[in-house]
Design an enzyme around this catalytic site. Structure first.
Site, PDB file in Angstrom:
ATOM      1  N   THR A 236       0.823  -1.212   0.000  1.00 57.08           N
ATOM      2  CA  THR A 236       0.000   0.000   0.000  1.00 57.08           C
ATOM      3  C   THR A 236       0.853   1.257   0.000  1.00 57.08           C
ATOM      4  O   THR A 236       1.922   1.272   0.597  1.00 57.08           O
ATOM      5  CB  THR A 236      -0.891  -0.015   1.250  1.00 57.08           C
ATOM      6  OG1 THR A 236      -1.645  -1.217   1.267  1.00 57.08           O
ATOM      7  CG2 THR A 236      -1.778   1.183   1.320  1.00 57.08           C
TER       8      THR A 236
ATOM      9  N   GLY B 195       0.033  -0.339   5.335  1.00 55.90           N
ATOM     10  CA  GLY B 195       0.489  -1.442   6.170  1.00 55.90           C
ATOM     11  C   GLY B 195      -0.567  -2.436   6.595  1.00 55.90           C
ATOM     12  O   GLY B 195      -0.556  -2.887   7.739  1.00 55.90           O
ATOM     13  N   GLY B 196      -1.501  -2.796   5.724  1.00 57.69           N
ATOM     14  CA  GLY B 196      -2.420  -3.891   6.013  1.00 57.69           C
ATOM     15  C   GLY B 196      -3.218  -3.702   7.288  1.00 57.69           C
ATOM     16  O   GLY B 196      -3.810  -2.646   7.522  1.00 57.69           O
TER      17      GLY B 196
END
Length: 529
Positions: A347, A429-430
């Site tokens: 991302t 970062g998920g």
């Protein structure tokens, strides 16, 4: 000279103060945004230029096959855009008897980022796509020098994706990932970017690029069709919000995880967190417990908004419900909370702002770094693996189905105060993203830290149950205090920058102008004029 991705010595950046600012995870992208602003573009034009450049210079986090979301203040009102793609029409639970795969052609959903660029340019841009995509085209065609953090992530991805369709041909020149300091060219991406600029995105969804994407996927057993591509449309969805004191946090409505950040803040309103400092054991404990409660509900109920027929975001954000969830927090020990029962009702993240008052929070991602690992030859299009966000549980709101949007991790953030824009921010970062939004908002608004200090600060990440990952910069006595409360703490290496996110923040100043900060965990840069 060794170009490192990990600093040998502690480094402290100052916030950047200017009337026009750009904050991204890669300096070349930041400078592209500034160039567009200096050419007379506005914050949206700058955001699109940086987003396009990031698909070229940070392929480890995003690409032309990404999805995207945006929250922006246009000078008068706030807007939210959901440009996430849908599953191929042919997908169903029966197609995935062993559950959803993590990579490969059967994780590829329709890429939505390009549609976000088109929609934003048409509605708010000043310069047009041909102008704002020019820097990305130049870097793709002429090449760019690979930066240290991205080089490391690229080399890790090479081990996973080397044998995936089209990956090595595009991203492993000479049979390996490029090293920091080496030049990389992506002529296929230049070609695709030109086609997008010349046709205002139509070539990507209806023309030659769409046909090449669908044909390649199908040749390897995937289901995506040109009809799936042509059916895609982004949605101006507005925002949902929650208050913490006199600050409103705004997020994109589901299918994203932003509602979890709002739930956590609503829960924290009913605690005594204001009695503690930003790095106190009890302050971190309360945040972890609030996030834990919010994430249990997130994974139980959140999906494509059209499929949340029993429990929607209104029910999850009901003040009475959040107060009842807050009552479950024990200040003396960590608890493994379950989902509640509300009443029915890799991302890249970038921020830009200009002297006219326009502010943009924009995020785009392939999901897992290079996404599916599938790259369409001759196009530079690395395709996302957002299909991995579905499940195959019958009756679950997020169960896979054709034409449905999967649960999403990427979320832009925006803060308002007294009806005025305050901060465009976010964190790549998920699963840390909603957690990171809470940490950044509290540090800047409750504890009055500047944007760079908030980005620099050590972070924690709730994993599951009682498990919490922490950065080694958190003081040993704080880690011991959390363990004493029952949290199962693991300290992760500083190399795991992805796990603790990459923040970018732009904060409005009382006398005009902005303060911008960029996360030292990335190669990024905040800059302005």
């Amino acid at each position: 000279m060794q170009l490192r991705h990990d600093p040998v010595y502690p480094s402290r950046r100052s916030p950047v103060l200017a009337d026009n600012v750009v904050a991204t995870s890669q300096p070349l992208a930041t400078q592209a945004g500034l160039t567009i602003l200096q050419q007379g573009g506005n914050a949206v034009d700058a955001a699109l230029a940086t987003a396009a450049v990031l698909t070229v210079v940070e392929p480890s986090g995003n690409g032309l096959g990404s999805d995207a979301f945006c929250i922006l203040w246009d000078g008068k009102e706030l807007h939210g855009l959901n440009a996430s793609g849908r599953a191929p029409a042919a997908w169903s639970p029966e197609r995935f008897p062993d559950g959803m795969p993590d990579t490969g052609v059967d994780t590829v959903t329709v890429p939505g980022a390009v549609s976000a660029w088109v929609a934003l340019s048409q509605k708010f841009g000043k310069l047009g796509l041909a102008t704002v995509l020019a820097p990305a085209i130049a870097y793709a065609e002429d090449g760019f020098i690979v930066s240290p953090t991205i080089a490391r992530l690229w080399s890790i991805a090479a081990e996973t994706f080397a044998d995936h369709p089209g990956f090595a041909e595009t991203f492993l020149p000479e049979g390996r990932a490029p090293k920091a300091g080496e030049r990389f060219r992506n002529p296929g991406a230049a070609r695709t970017l030109r086609a997008i600029a010349e046709t205002n995105g139509r070539a990507f969804y209806e023309g030659e690029i769409a046909e090449e994407i669908a044909s390649f996927i199908q040749s390897h057993g995937g289901a995506l069709t040109v009809e799936d591509m042509a059916a895609h449309k982004p949605d101006w969805c507005g925002t949902i919000s929650a208050e913490f004191g006199d600050t409103e946090l705004h997020e994109i409505p589901p299918n994203g995880q932003g509602v979890a950040a709002l739930m956590a803040l609503g829960i924290l309103e009913h605690t005594d967190i204001r009695s503690y400092g930003p790095d106190d054991v009890q302050a971190i404990h309360l945040q972890i417990e609030a996030i834990k409660l919010a994430y249990r509900d997130l994974h139980a109920y959140v999906a494509d908004r059209d499929h949340m027929t029993e429990i929607d975001e209104t029910a999850l954000l009901d003040p009475t419900y959040l107060k009842s969830r807050a009552a479950l927090i024990d200040p003396t020990r960590a608890v493994d909370h379950g989902a509640g029962a509300p009443k029915r009702g890799g991302t890249v993240l970038l921020n830009t702002a200009d002297a006219s008052g326009m502010m943009v929070s924009f995020i785009q991602s392939n999901y897992a770094g290079f996404g599916s690992g599938v790259v369409v030859p001759g196009t530079g299009v690395s395709l996302q693996n957002r299909g991995a966000g579905f499940n195959t549980t019958p009756g679950h709101a997020n169960c896979v189905a054709g034409g449905k949007r999967p649960f999403h991790t990427i979320i832009p953030g925006f803060a308002m105060k007294n009806g005025a824009p305050l901060m465009a921010f976010g964190m790549m970062g998920g699963p840390i993203q909603a957690q990171g939004h809470v940490q950044l908002l509290l540090r800047t608004q409750l504890w009055d830290q500047d944007v760079q200090t908030a980005a620099d600060a050590p972070r924690w990440r709730m994993i599951d149950g009682l498990d919490v990952a922490c950065e080694p910069a958190i003081a040993p006595e704080v880690l011991d205090g959390l363990r004493a409360l029952g949290h199962r703490i693991t300290v992760e290496s500083p190399d795991n920058a992805f796990g603790f996110g990459g923040a970018q923040l732009v904060h409005r100043l009382p006398d005009g102008g902005y303060a911008a900060g960029s996360d030292p965990r990335k190669d990024g840069q905040a800059a302005g004029f």
